[in-house]
Design a protein around this motif. Structure first.
Motif, short mmCIF file in Angstrom:
data_model
loop_
_atom_site.label_atom_id
_atom_site.label_comp_id
_atom_site.label_asym_id
_atom_site.label_seq_id
_atom_site.Cartn_x
_atom_site.Cartn_y
_atom_site.Cartn_z
N ALA A 223 0.84 -1.21 0.00
CA ALA A 223 0.00 0.00 0.00
C ALA A 223 0.87 1.25 0.00
O ALA A 223 0.60 2.21 -0.73
N LEU A 224 1.95 1.22 0.81
CA LEU A 224 2.84 2.38 0.85
C LEU A 224 3.49 2.60 -0.51
O LEU A 224 3.57 3.72 -1.01
N LEU A 225 3.98 1.49 -1.12
CA LEU A 225 4.65 1.61 -2.41
C LEU A 225 3.68 2.13 -3.46
O LEU A 225 4.02 2.98 -4.28
N GLN A 226 2.43 1.64 -3.41
CA GLN A 226 1.44 2.10 -4.38
C GLN A 226 1.09 3.55 -4.16
O GLN A 226 0.76 4.27 -5.10
N GLY A 227 1.19 3.97 -2.88
CA GLY A 227 0.93 5.37 -2.58
C GLY A 227 2.10 6.27 -2.96
O GLY A 227 2.04 7.48 -2.78
#
Lengths: 283, 268
Positions: A191-195
């Protein structure tokens, strides 16, 4: 067969193994394989009871009691023990320097390219595969072989042991770290990477909170193994208790050998206790 | 300690954890103290001359010796290493069962404690130490390595076997006993079939580890590839040593592949 039948006609009861033929065949094949192996291993138990060997061994073992207790030797023993512990600790510290970067590069859990098809997807995969291959090569050769080689280059002493530990344990820790990072819940990191966050941020906030306990407990367990390994490496001249034991055994000094063995056993028990205490403290 | 300090697991994001902090500081201090105690001159290690010395040393391993006679000798060494490990593991497994029966508490409490103690002693002395002792007892050569591997492995397998026997359900054996069979027969037909697969799996796993170990035991004179490597490195024949190292690597990789294959076969 029912028990009623048995009771009725006990004389008809014949012990027969339905698997007999197969068992006989397997045994014969096993013996045929075993024979050349015994020859190759020069398996001759009679050697143990030859007068010369028996005399050397009994003389050596008789020296085991009592263990050597001279203050000079005890000082030497204490120093060697400290050296062993220091080799293990320093070796693990250097191994971490190898393992952590390789694990971060090699783990699929921090892959940005795996989020979606991108133009440079193959590049990430190539780097990861290369990283894993490097880790495999590092840990494929046992640490004592590395130690033997380093002793030729760096001379007798703890430096060879520390470097040997750093290389093999770097490989082992790196491999296990990548696996731990991939087997924990990777959704927060993803989720962090996608954000749009960076890899290190995703690692620190997304993966470490979940995986920290497993990572530290495995590292501490490896330290425990490193203590044992650093004793072993002493036999090829890499310092510590092992080197002292090798010397005592070559001089057939049973008293010293038994004192060192006792120290080694105490050290293993101590490392065991310390590592479980550390795991509890860091949990 | 959890009375005064909050345990680390239940703290919130911004909370202060004294135990963690102190432990980390202690670990850091231990690492620094270790490096200080060992007093390794790392700057010399990475200096130009030692780097070139290291480079020369590495270069002297190439090309590996490839004369047919030497290759044959290396192959023999590899076979000997394998034989040492196989025979050592086999004897350890057989004797391990003999130790496991009393250690699993089948012959009363006193034999149980005695067997456990013996297994612990056998296990806690490393293979290499056993090997140095066995070289004294049996002379140089693979037989010493076989004995050393067997002694250590008895300790390991005996304990694993004892645990397997303890954990297996005893209903089959009990019903045989109640039907009137003798204790040996009841064990052989009631319990052994249940623990047999585990015995085999543990023994194969140890065989895999012992092959790696057998390659190394030669350093103290216990035959096989290790003795060749030690010998050639001692007389500065690095090319020959390189061949032996490659053989070691191949042996380990082959064993890994074989055991993976076998495990897959056994699992299905």
């Amino acid at each position: 067969m029912s028990s009623g039948q048995l009771a009725a006609e006990p004389s008809d009861f014949v012990v027969r193994d339905p698997e007999a033929r197969r068992r006989l065949g397997t045994t014969l094949i096993a013996l045929v394989i075993l024979w050349p192996l015994l020859q190759l291993a020069e398996f001759r138990p009679a050697v143990l009871f030859e007068a010369g060997n028996l005399k050397v061994m009994t003389g050596f073992l008789a020296g085991f009691f009592p263990p050597e207790r001279g203050p000079e030797f005890l000082g030497l023993l204490f120093k060697a023990t400290l050296e062993t512990l220091a080799i293990a600790t320093a070796g693990i510290a250097l191994a971490l320097l190898i393992a952590v970067p390789l694990a971060i590069i090699g783990t699929r859990a921090l892959s940005i390219s795996s989020i979606g098809p991108g133009p440079d997807r193959w590049r990430g995969n190539v780097v990861r595969v290369a990283c894993r291959a490097l880790l495999t090569v590092l840990r494929a050769i046992p640490e004592i072989v590395w130690a033997l080689m380093f002793v030729r280059v760096l001379g007798l002493g703890p430096a060879a042991g520390v470097l040997a530990l750093a290389i093999t344990y770097g490989g082992m820790l790196g491999k296990v770290y990548t696996e731990i990072l991939e087997s924990t819940d990777t959704r927060p990191a993803r989720a962090l990477l996608q954000g749009g966050s960076g890899r290190i941020t995703a690692l620190v906030y997304g993966l470490i909170p979940n995986a920290a306990q497993e990572l530290t407990s495995y590292t501490v367990y490896r330290w425990e193994c490193a203590v044992r390994a650093s004793v072993i490496m002493g036999f090829v001249g890499a310092g510590g208790l092992g080197q002292l034991m090798d010397q005592s055994m070559k001089m057939l000094n049973g008293g010293e050998a038994s004192a060192i063995l006792l120290m080694f056993l105490a050290l293993v028990v101590l490392a065991d206790a310390l590592s479980s205490a550390l795991r509890k403290a860091l949990a | 300690m959890s009375d005064t300090v909050q345990p680390c697991t239940s703290r919130g994001a911004g909370d202060f954890c004294l135990t963690c902090l102190l432990t980390s500081a202690g670990l850091l201090a231990a690492v620094i103290a270790s490096f200080a105690y060992l007093d390794i001159d790392f700057s010399a290690l990475f200096s130009r001359e030692s780097a070139s010395g290291m480079g020369d040393f590495v270069a002297s391993f190439f090309p590996p010796e490839a004369a047919p006679a030497f290759l044959q000798k290396t192959a023999h060494g590899a076979l000997q290493t394998f034989a040492t490990a196989a025979v050592g593991t086999l004897f350890a497994a057989l004797l391990g069962v003999f130790f496991a029966l009393p250690a699993a508490g089948r012959m009363g409490e006193a034999p149980r404690q005695l067997a456990r103690f013996a297994l612990n002693v056998l296990r806690s002395v490393p293979e290499l130490v056993w090997a140095t002792l066995m070289v004294l007892a049996a002379g140089l050569g693979p037989f010493a390595g076989t004995l050393a591997l067997a002694l250590h492995t008895i300790g390991v397998l005996g304990r694993l076997f004892a645990e397997a026997i303890e954990n297996v359900p005893s209903t089959a054996e009990l019903s045989l006993r109640q039907a009137g069979s003798g204790s040996a027969v009841a064990f052989l037909y009631g319990t052994l079939p249940l623990v047999w697969p585990q015995f085999i799996a543990y023994s194969l796993y140890r065989l895999e580890m012992n092959i790696r170990m057998a390659a190394v035991l030669g350093f103290v004179g216990a035959g096989g590839l290790g003795q060749m490597l030690y010998f050639h490195l001692s007389i500065f024949q690095q090319a020959e040593a390189a061949t032996v190292l490659i053989a070691m690597l191949l042996l380990v990789l082959a064993v890994d592949a074989a055991s993976n294959l076998l495990r897959g076969r056994l699992a299905t």
